[in-house]
Scaffold this active site. Structure first.
Site, short mmCIF file in Angstrom:
data_model
loop_
_atom_site.label_atom_id
_atom_site.label_comp_id
_atom_site.label_asym_id
_atom_site.label_seq_id
_atom_site.Cartn_x
_atom_site.Cartn_y
_atom_site.Cartn_z
N LYS A 48 0.79 -1.25 -0.02
CA LYS A 48 0.11 0.13 0.09
C LYS A 48 0.87 1.19 -0.02
CE LYS A 48 -3.85 -2.41 2.20
NZ LYS A 48 -4.41 -2.83 3.42
N GLN A 92 -4.58 -1.45 9.66
CA GLN A 92 -4.28 -2.93 9.35
C GLN A 92 -5.14 -3.96 9.90
OE1 GLN A 92 -3.34 -3.34 5.86
NE2 GLN A 92 -4.07 -5.63 6.12
N ASP A 115 -10.78 3.35 4.27
CA ASP A 115 -10.88 1.87 4.23
C ASP A 115 -12.34 1.61 4.20
OD1 ASP A 115 -9.58 -0.54 3.63
OD2 ASP A 115 -9.26 -1.12 5.80
#
Ligand SMILES: NC(=O)c1ccc[n+]([C@@H]2O[C@H](COP(=O)([O-])OP(=O)(O)OC[C@H]3O[C@@H](n4cnc5c(N)ncnc54)[C@H](OP(=O)(O)O)[C@@H]3O)[C@@H](O)[C@H]2O)c1
Length: 294
Positions: A48, A92, A115
């Site tokens: 990422k 994450q 996200d």
């Protein structure tokens, strides 16, 4: 035919890079929070941040110890919420077991939740808001189908898996009205009965299960579209690494029966990253617009 997520993701990344190449006084900035050293998470976070650099998005990697207390983690997130230079925040997943992901995620400012995991954004998604931050993997699948001219309107789409990360938001996105949606969606999970019979009636199957080669040729209607979300590591002594990565679909057996299929790797994974960049860019534009009004 192969649904080339890698190529489509590359095109999207080029578009973002182009859009960022002039007319902006600062770079967008994504903060990625990594708790602990779970090897797949470390790999995903590196991918990422590398993709950010390629398109001109700045990234901050916050690496925190696996034993961090929930309160301390939330304080780190709040610092990022309050930092005007940060446009997007991603925590994450999975988190170590002593941390409650739902509790942690809801401390991210929903306006920086690129996200798409904050309950406010998920709620808006389920209420039909087409402009909220949608979770990157299902959003990437929707965009990949649209860009491949695969129209799901009125089609029977079977989503196998009901996670908050993939299955549920995938169903919500495809149920919406508007372009790339209006599908008739069935969601299956581990308690679903007669899955094979249901799968045989599906025009599109989206497999997000986490079980290697689970979807076999006898579950697929001829000409169906197959999207494989799974990333599974299986032993393979013929490879130098001793393992190979396979999806949730038995690719070799299914590929000649379906009309389109995503490979693993190179299908859904790159689209997930492209959508993270796209959501970060969207947040940056929104925040710039708000700033210019004040
Ligand atoms: N390519 C990418 O960018 C990307 C992104 C995210 C995830 N993934 C991969 O996608 C897969 C799924 O991820 P996830 O986070 O959604 O996983 P998850 O949270 O473990 O959810 C898996 C889902 O599959 C269902 N399931 C498990 N066994 C089943 C069976 N035998 N029959 C029917 N349904 C079954 C489970 O049902 P229950 O709810 O009943 O337990 C659950 O809803 C994993 O391999 C993951 O690594 C890939």
């Amino acid at each position: 035919m192969i649904l080339d997520g890698k190529q489509i993701a590359g095109e999207i990344q080029q578009e973002i890079k182009q859009a960022l190449s002039s007319g902006h006084t600062r770079m967008p900035c994504l903060a990625v929070v990594l708790v602990g050293e779970n090897p797949p998470s470390v790999i995903y976070v590196n991918r990422k941040t590398k993709a950010c650099a390629e398109v001109g998005i700045k990234s901050i990697k916050k690496e925190l110890p696996a034993n961090i207390a929930e309160k301390a983690l939330i304080e780190e997130i709040e610092q990022l919420n309050n930092d005007p230079a940060v446009d997007g925040i991603l925590v994450q997943l999975p988190l170590p077991h002593h941390l409650n992901p739902m509790n942690v995620i809801q401390h991210i400012n929903a306006e920086k939740d690129v996200d798409g995991q904050h309950p406010e954004n998920l709620g808006k998604l389920f209420m039909g808001d087409t402009d909220t931050f949608a979770p990157c993997t299902p959003l990437g699948i929707k965009v990949m189908l649209e860009r491949s001219n695969i129209d799901v309107s009125g089609q029977h789409v079977l989503v196998i898996g009901r996670s908050n990360l993939v299955g549920k938001p995938m169903a919500a996105l495809l149920m919406q009205t508007g372009p790339g949606a209006n599908a008739t969606v069935t969601v299956a999970h581990s308690r679903t009965k007669n899955l094979k019979e249901i799968a045989m009636t599906a025009d599109v199957i989206i497999a997000a299960i986490g079980q290697p080669k689970f979807v076999t040729a006898d579950m697929v209607k001829p000409g169906a579209v197959i999207v494989d979300v799974g990333i599974n590591k299986i032993d393979d002594s013929t490879k130098g690494t001793g393992y190979q990565i396979v999806g949730d679909v038995d690719f070799d057996a299914v590929k000649d029966k379906c009309s389109y299929i995503t490979p693993v790797p190179g299908g859904v994974g790159p689209m997930t990253i492209a959508m993270l960049l796209s959501n970060t860019y969207k947040s940056f534009l929104r925040r710039q617009a708000i700033k210019s009004q004040t």
